[in-house]
Design an enzyme around this catalytic site. Structure first.
Site, short mmCIF file in Angstrom:
data_model
loop_
_atom_site.label_atom_id
_atom_site.label_comp_id
_atom_site.label_asym_id
_atom_site.label_seq_id
_atom_site.Cartn_x
_atom_site.Cartn_y
_atom_site.Cartn_z
N LYS A 260 0.84 -1.05 0.03
CA LYS A 260 0.02 0.02 0.00
C LYS A 260 0.77 1.23 -0.03
O LYS A 260 2.11 1.06 0.44
CB LYS A 260 -0.99 0.00 1.25
CG LYS A 260 -0.25 0.01 2.57
CD LYS A 260 -1.26 0.00 3.61
CE LYS A 260 -0.62 0.16 4.89
NZ LYS A 260 0.25 1.28 5.29
N LYS A 289 0.98 -0.09 10.27
CA LYS A 289 2.27 0.58 9.38
C LYS A 289 1.64 1.88 9.11
O LYS A 289 0.47 2.23 9.23
CB LYS A 289 2.36 -0.17 8.18
CG LYS A 289 2.72 -1.76 8.51
CD LYS A 289 4.01 -1.76 8.92
CE LYS A 289 4.16 -3.40 9.18
NZ LYS A 289 3.73 -3.95 10.50
N ASP A 290 2.70 2.85 9.07
CA ASP A 290 2.52 4.30 8.78
C ASP A 290 1.64 4.52 7.86
O ASP A 290 1.85 3.69 6.76
CB ASP A 290 3.70 5.16 8.93
CG ASP A 290 4.31 5.18 10.23
OD1 ASP A 290 3.37 4.74 11.22
OD2 ASP A 290 5.50 5.27 10.46
N LYS A 291 1.09 5.84 7.42
CA LYS A 291 0.56 5.98 6.25
C LYS A 291 1.46 6.56 5.30
O LYS A 291 1.59 6.20 4.23
CB LYS A 291 -0.66 7.23 6.57
CG LYS A 291 -1.18 7.98 5.43
CD LYS A 291 -2.20 9.01 5.71
CE LYS A 291 -2.71 9.93 4.41
NZ LYS A 291 -3.62 10.91 4.57
#
Length: 657
Positions: A260, A289-291
């Site tokens: 992503k 998980k981070d953006k």
């Protein structure tokens, strides 16, 4: 080893000028080929605290359950148009982003004040592009997740590809409304045009695979054949896919690798669940998980075929699903070894010698294991302040901190909602200003409308549990950061008698005779709670003093509401990254990627070619970290810079002038 105090970090560049444009990139994503673009946009525009596990709400006094549900559905359907209007309106509003971020937190505000190395810092641009920050999950067996196979396991039980195209848009809309109980129909009849047994079979398969919870039968009406869809097992069918439709020989969970871009894990799962028309809680994962990154991680989903999942690759932008397999068990949160990071710091100013010094220090010594700035929120009201008020049992203050007006970067509708609340203290009136009801402010206002201002505990309880606990965990992190800075200031980077180390899961004290048996990498510090012990030196008193200043008793961390009782935990104070490597590369175009992603490799893109002498230099770093460790804190140690959005934005704005 010596420690270095943060004074004034001087840095010409931090974040790039396209940060602001890219920050809104997800909102403008166009969904191609699939028919659920509206659902995607709704999710993209939700508040930061997404409701992956939305709690169902019972009736308010004087309203029937059906009326409440109808109202909620109507509000959610309105969100898309309202949010589009908001985005247009925001374009010309008020202060610049940099001006608004001057109200945010800096590292010093949350106790991040020390460095472990003595090298001279240098400037560089962190996350100029979100593709400059790549995260690959490391499973508990040490396997690093990569997306390198898009094929679907062959299975005779899967529906044909025609199942995804045989239904008209009108049929899909009616079936979705039936599935989600959005109308009074008890069934939907689909006329079979060009009637053949094969055609009827495909329609049966399409309904059952695309709309879990619905069953089908064939009926003849006035000489025409119809496929009739109906509910198999009531509303529970949505959360519990039909057992009888899943082959017994196949594992109940489809595991897959999710690639992503620029979206956090919970938002991604919300999008996938919307497109698959299932509840988000049938998904499981090992870590969030981070953006603002490209991330690759393993996900598991209950009784959804690989074929259906793979079909999403034709529908979704900035997502790719692959490496499918069927397994007996879901994934469990925390069951991972850590994450592998590939990070590019662009336009670095450090000499080759400075870079080598910094990277060797990171590899050999490591960095202070501070909780990063993400832990404390981005607005002028830090999350740890809300957590402190919860622990103090000051519920009026909890409501005030979450809902009160504040300076800084916020959407216009949130600003108007807060102003209405400050003026009227009427939750219904404030809710009317808020098109997005699923953010934490909307959830709290709904709770207040339901339970009233005299029952704030119940009103606050409407917010999903994980989001409520985030506040008190933020307070624990705030205390931990401050105490670690004091510990390093007082005793430096060596173990001392009275420090704590872990033997298995048990914390024990370092005795005078055993000091030389340990290194600073063994030392842990407690997050405050009722089930931890504290160091036997000056820092123990520092813990007590800090909590006492906040009107909390370190010897009584049990809350009268069980959810908010803190048991505590231990965390290493210094982390040494594993598998550290780096290189300095030259480039001319700041827009070009400086390494290939998994998706690039799948598409056969050649790796970038670097100039021998370029206009700019970049530092490319690779390293692995254990779970719950912040890569930004490792980068901070290399650059000797403040990683807060406030500092980076202001520095970048200065550079842009």
């Amino acid at each position: 080893m010596e420690t270095v105090e943060v004074t004034g970090v001087s840095m010409k560049r931090s974040l790039s000028s396209d940060d602001l444009a890219q920050a809104d990139e997800a909102k403008r994503q166009k969904v191609s080929e699939c028919h659920l673009a509206k659902d995607q946009e709704t999710l993209d525009n939700d508040c930061v605290l997404s409701n992956v596990t939305r709690q169902s709400e019972t009736t308010t006094a004087g309203k029937s359950r059906n009326n409440v549900e109808a109202q909620i559905e109507e509000e959610e359907e309105e969100e898309d148009g309202l949010l589009e209007e908001e985005e247009e309106e925001e374009d010309g509003e008020g202060e610049s982003f940099a001006d608004m971020m001057k109200y945010g937190l800096t590292e010093v505000d949350v106790g991040i004040t020390k460095f472990v190395s003595s090298h001279q810092g240098f400037s560089g641009i962190l996350k100029e592009r979100y593709s400059d920050f790549i995260v690959h999950e490391i499973g508990k067996d040490g396997h690093i997740s990569h997306l390198d196979n898009l094929s679907v396991p062959v299975d005779d039980e899967d529906p044909s590809e025609d199942a995804f195209t045989v239904l008209t848009e009108e049929n899909k809309q009616r079936l979705e409304e039936l599935q989600l109980f959005k109308n009074k129909e008890t069934s939907v009849a689909i006329e079979v045009v060009e009637d053949t047994k094969e055609k009827r079979t495909v329609i049966h398969q399409a309904v059952k695979s695309l709309f879990p919870g619905l069953e089908t039968k064939t009926e003849e009406r006035e000489g025409k054949k119809y496929i009739v869809a109906y509910h198999a097992a009531g509303k529970k069918a949505l959360a519990n896919p039909r057992k009888h439709s899943w082959p017994k020989s196949r594992g109940s969970y489809c595991h897959f690798v999710l690639y992503k871009e620029n979206k956090d894990t919970m938002d991604a799962i919300n999008v996938l669940s919307k497109f698959l028309r299932v509840k988000p809680n049938i998904f499981s994962y090992m870590g969030t998980k981070d953006k603002r990154a490209i991330t690759v991680q393993e996900i598991a989903v209950l009784k959804i075929t690989a074929q259906r999942l793979a079909h999403l690759n034709k529908c979704l932008m900035n997502f790719k699903l692959g490496n499918f397999s069927y397994q007996k068990n879901p994934l469990k949160l925390g069951e991972l070894q850590g994450n592998q990071f590939t990070v590019v710091l662009r336009n670095i100013t450090g000499t080759d010698h400075q870079v080598q010094q910094a990277m060797h220090s990171l590899k050999e010594i490591g960095f202070i294991n501070y909780y990063g700035m993400q832990r404390f929120g981005t607005t002028a009201v830090p999350t740890y302040q809300v957590g402190r008020a919860i622990l103090q049992n000051c519920w009026d203050e909890v409501v005030d901190l979450i809902l009160k007006p504040r300076p800084g970067a916020e959407k216009g509708y949130l600003v108007r909602c807060r102003e209405e609340w400050a003026k009227t203290k009427d939750p219904d009136a404030a809710l009317k200003k808020l098109p997005v009801k699923r953010c934490v402010e909307g959830q709290l206002l709904r709770g207040l409308a339901k339970y009233g201002l005299k029952n704030i505990v119940s009103a606050f309880g409407i917010i999903p549990r994980n989001n409520r606990l985030m506040y008190i965990h933020s307070y624990q992190s705030y205390v931990w950061n401050n105490m670690v800075s004091k510990r390093i200031e007082e005793y430096g980077l060596k173990p001392v008698p009275g420090d704590l180390v872990l033997k298995g899961a048990i914390a024990t004290y370092i005795e005078e005779a055993d000091v030389n048996s340990y290194s600073i990498h063994d030392v842990v510090m407690p997050l405050p709670g009722f089930d931890v012990i504290y160091p036997k030196h000056k820092i123990s008193e520092a813990y007590k003093d800090m909590l006492a200043a906040d009107h909390l008793n370190i010897d009584n961390m049990k809350h009268k509401i069980r959810d908010y009782s803190l048991s505590g935990a231990y965390r290493k104070i210094i982390i040494r990254p594993q598998n550290v490597s780096w290189e300095v590369v030259s480039y001319d175009d700041p827009r070009i990627p400086l390494f290939n992603t998994d998706l690039d490799n799948l598409e056969g893109k050649p790796p970038p070619v670097f100039a021998a002498e370029g206009k700019y230099r970049a530092l490319k770093m690779d390293f692995s970290l254990p779970p719950s460790t912040y890569a930004t804190m490792a980068i901070r140690e290399v650059l000797k810079m403040d990683t807060s959005i406030k500092n980076q934005t202001q520095l970048n704005t200065t550079w842009l002038r």
